[in-house]
Design an enzyme around this catalytic site. Structure first.
Site, PDB file in Angstrom:
ATOM      1  N   ASP A 176       0.840  -1.196   0.000  1.00  0.00           N
ATOM      2  CA  ASP A 176       0.000   0.000   0.000  1.00  0.00           C
ATOM      3  C   ASP A 176       0.882   1.255   0.000  1.00  0.00           C
ATOM      4  O   ASP A 176       1.810   1.372   0.803  1.00  0.00           O
ATOM      5  CB  ASP A 176      -0.893  -0.017   1.249  1.00  0.00           C
ATOM      6  CG  ASP A 176      -2.043   0.970   1.176  1.00  0.00           C
ATOM      7  OD1 ASP A 176      -1.823   2.095   0.701  1.00  0.00           O
ATOM      8  OD2 ASP A 176      -3.156   0.615   1.610  1.00  0.00           O
ATOM      9  N   TYR A 180     -10.400   0.401   1.572  1.00  0.00           N
ATOM     10  CA  TYR A 180     -11.275  -0.756   1.715  1.00  0.00           C
ATOM     11  C   TYR A 180     -12.558  -0.540   0.916  1.00  0.00           C
ATOM     12  O   TYR A 180     -13.230   0.476   1.059  1.00  0.00           O
ATOM     13  CB  TYR A 180     -11.614  -0.983   3.194  1.00  0.00           C
ATOM     14  CG  TYR A 180     -12.533  -2.167   3.424  1.00  0.00           C
ATOM     15  CD1 TYR A 180     -12.021  -3.456   3.489  1.00  0.00           C
ATOM     16  CD2 TYR A 180     -13.910  -1.981   3.566  1.00  0.00           C
ATOM     17  CE1 TYR A 180     -12.861  -4.550   3.703  1.00  0.00           C
ATOM     18  CE2 TYR A 180     -14.757  -3.064   3.764  1.00  0.00           C
ATOM     19  CZ  TYR A 180     -14.226  -4.348   3.831  1.00  0.00           C
ATOM     20  OH  TYR A 180     -15.064  -5.418   4.025  1.00  0.00           O
ATOM     21  N   ARG A 225     -24.405  -1.431  -5.353  1.00  0.00           N
ATOM     22  CA  ARG A 225     -22.959  -1.309  -5.544  1.00  0.00           C
ATOM     23  C   ARG A 225     -22.600  -0.857  -6.952  1.00  0.00           C
ATOM     24  O   ARG A 225     -21.595  -0.162  -7.145  1.00  0.00           O
ATOM     25  CB  ARG A 225     -22.283  -2.657  -5.266  1.00  0.00           C
ATOM     26  CG  ARG A 225     -22.317  -3.100  -3.815  1.00  0.00           C
ATOM     27  CD  ARG A 225     -21.637  -4.434  -3.680  1.00  0.00           C
ATOM     28  NE  ARG A 225     -21.382  -4.777  -2.273  1.00  0.00           N
ATOM     29  CZ  ARG A 225     -20.377  -5.535  -1.874  1.00  0.00           C
ATOM     30  NH1 ARG A 225     -19.537  -6.030  -2.765  1.00  0.00           N
ATOM     31  NH2 ARG A 225     -20.212  -5.803  -0.602  1.00  0.00           N
ATOM     32  N   GLU A 272     -15.201  -7.593  -6.192  1.00  0.00           N
ATOM     33  CA  GLU A 272     -16.167  -8.646  -5.918  1.00  0.00           C
ATOM     34  C   GLU A 272     -17.161  -8.843  -7.068  1.00  0.00           C
ATOM     35  O   GLU A 272     -18.045  -9.683  -6.980  1.00  0.00           O
ATOM     36  CB  GLU A 272     -16.900  -8.356  -4.607  1.00  0.00           C
ATOM     37  CG  GLU A 272     -15.975  -8.442  -3.398  1.00  0.00           C
ATOM     38  CD  GLU A 272     -16.697  -8.250  -2.073  1.00  0.00           C
ATOM     39  OE1 GLU A 272     -17.834  -7.718  -2.082  1.00  0.00           O
ATOM     40  OE2 GLU A 272     -16.125  -8.630  -1.037  1.00  0.00           O
ATOM     41  N   ARG A 279     -15.799  -6.338  10.633  1.00  0.00           N
ATOM     42  CA  ARG A 279     -16.586  -6.236   9.396  1.00  0.00           C
ATOM     43  C   ARG A 279     -17.255  -7.576   9.069  1.00  0.00           C
ATOM     44  O   ARG A 279     -17.261  -8.025   7.926  1.00  0.00           O
ATOM     45  CB  ARG A 279     -15.707  -5.781   8.221  1.00  0.00           C
ATOM     46  CG  ARG A 279     -15.107  -4.390   8.379  1.00  0.00           C
ATOM     47  CD  ARG A 279     -14.508  -3.918   7.061  1.00  0.00           C
ATOM     48  NE  ARG A 279     -13.913  -2.596   7.179  1.00  0.00           N
ATOM     49  CZ  ARG A 279     -12.604  -2.379   7.328  1.00  0.00           C
ATOM     50  NH1 ARG A 279     -11.769  -3.395   7.368  1.00  0.00           N
ATOM     51  NH2 ARG A 279     -12.127  -1.153   7.421  1.00  0.00           N
ATOM     52  N   LYS A 310      -9.499 -14.577   8.465  1.00  0.00           N
ATOM     53  CA  LYS A 310      -8.337 -13.735   8.586  1.00  0.00           C
ATOM     54  C   LYS A 310      -7.615 -14.011   9.896  1.00  0.00           C
ATOM     55  O   LYS A 310      -8.203 -14.474  10.871  1.00  0.00           O
ATOM     56  CB  LYS A 310      -8.742 -12.274   8.600  1.00  0.00           C
ATOM     57  CG  LYS A 310      -9.346 -11.724   7.337  1.00  0.00           C
ATOM     58  CD  LYS A 310      -9.653 -10.232   7.521  1.00  0.00           C
ATOM     59  CE  LYS A 310     -10.111  -9.638   6.173  1.00  0.00           C
ATOM     60  NZ  LYS A 310     -10.458  -8.198   6.333  1.00  0.00           N
TER      61      LYS A 310
END
Length: 427
Positions: free
Chosen positions: A136, A168, A237, A306, A353, A376
């Site tokens: 990043d 994000y 979206r 996605e 999240r 994760k």
């Protein structure tokens, strides 16, 4: 004579004082450069719950971790490339002919937790593969420097030539993968498929198992992009324009400004951001007008990674497409908060999240999932990663068809034979 003896004693006293002063300075300096790591979190013993997953944990037998060097590298950054692979226990030779003949490419997007990055890279690293690391752009300079140094020690790993400031849910996350794909197609390594990872993933499958899965009848010539036609509740979206607030979040543009219809009359799909793609498909992504137009159209959508890959994988023009595919493909073991009681028995760590950050209690579920990776992990529950990492390395070495190098061992067993790790990987 007395005068001579007096001068001699004075000289010896000064010499002794000088030696003492220099010794103190040397020891103090050495302490600053090479801090003691006895209490380093990298040296902690395995958690009690881990015994169920490691071989030879009968009473009186203990595993002793050899993995303090990761923390040492972080603290003083003194490791040289010539010693790094040995000190950090990287595997330095292909472990089978099958793996050597089917090299893989990996894309890793990272922004924090350097030690976790090193441990993930070590777990997936094989010398026949190739690795593109996207850091990043807004990561701290010292973090970027540390990643650059360790990546520079491997001929088959490199940093992405173009770095994004990733947000994000933003287009920047998708662009980071595309950047790495542009670099990977120029690699001299003839990789067969590419897999993408984030810095909080960890492998469940060994490299051999990944290769065998990619070569299996169902996936030999197909891309793996689990997903379905975009559900109604997800249409916001891509029906409304969004803007990326760099480094913060993605928000609606204005009061709900409508977007144009997708280019080329494409049916938009929704799925996971994770994939396994053929090299021919990557070439299509980088050269096709369809993929370019969809990429441009996706710039003001929410979480385009996605929908982008899975949408392209459902058109006949794309090499390796899976037009009738839905959620097939074992890419990730994830505990979503809304799947308690159906897919899993709850998160033993905590949710961020709506995704579980795994704790030690999640390991039985993870290991029993027939998935490529788990997501994760973070430093909140270090014992979980310690245990999974050792379990995974045991499995990898058990499957090897070449002699095992001692430096490849992450831990040894007290009062056990040198091949004790080979008794049972618990797979």
């Amino acid at each position: 004579m007395c005068l001579f003896e007096g001068r001699k004693l004075s000289f010896l006293f000064c010499l002794a004082a000088s030696v003492t002063v220099y010794s103190v300075i040397y020891l103090w300096t050495k302490t600053q450069i090479e801090p003691k790591l006895i209490n380093s979190p990298s040296c902690r013993p395995f958690a009690t719950e881990c015994k169920a997953f490691l071989p030879g944990t009968e009473e009186g037998v203990e595993w002793h971790r050899q993995d303090c060097q990761v923390e040492r590298f972080i603290v003083n950054n003194q490791l040289q490339c010539s010693n790094l692979t040995k000190d950090l226990h990287f595997i330095t030779r292909p472990l089978s002919r099958e793996e050597e003949d089917y090299p893989l490419a990996f894309i890793m997007t990272i922004h924090k937790e350097f030690e976790l990055f090193v441990r993930v890279l070590r777990a997936i690293y094989m010398p026949q593969n190739v690795y593109c690391i996207h850091v990043d752009a807004k990561a701290p300079p010292e973090y970027q420097d540390a990643v650059r140094k360790i990546v520079g020690c491997f001929k088959n790993a490199f940093l992405s030539t173009q770095s994004e400031s990733v947000t994000y849910g933003g287009f920047s996350r998708l662009q980071a993968d595309v950047n790495c794909m542009k670099d990977l197609v120029g690699s001299s390594i003839g990789w067969r498929k590419v897999v993408n990872l984030c810095g909080q993933d960890f492998p469940i499958s060994s490299n051999l198992e990944l290769v065998q899965y990619m070569k299996s009848k169902n996936w030999r010539d197909r891309n793996m992009t689990p997903g379905v036609k975009q559900p109604g509740y997800m249409r916001y979206r891509t029906e409304f324009q969004h803007r990326e607030i760099t480094g913060s979040r993605v928000a609606l543009k204005g009061w709900g400004m409508k977007k144009s219809l997708p280019p080329h009359n494409l049916q938009i799909y929704f799925g996971t951001a994770y994939y396994a793609l053929t090299r021919a498909f990557v070439d299509f992504v980088l050269k096709s007008n369809i993929s370019h137009d969809l990429l441009e159209w996706s710039k003001d959508t929410y979480s385009p990674d996605e929908h982008y890959w899975v949408t392209l994988n459902h058109i006949k023009e794309a090499p390796g497409s899976y037009i009738d595919g839905e959620w097939e493909g074992n890419v990730r073991a994830i505990k979503w908060s809304d799947q308690v009681g159906t897919v899993h028995d709850g998160c033993k760590g905590h949710y961020v999240r709506d995704i579980c950050i795994f704790g030690v209690g999640d390991l039985p579920w993870i290991i029993n999932q027939n998935q490529m990776f788990a997501n994760k992990f973070d430093k909140t529950y270090p014992e979980a990663l310690d245990c999974l990492e050792q379990w995974h390395r045991n499995k990898v070495l058990n499957q090897a068809t070449v002699p095992i190098e001692p430096s490849w061992l992450l831990a040894t067993q007290k009062n056990s034979s040198s091949r004790s790790f080979n008794s049972s990987a618990g797979a």
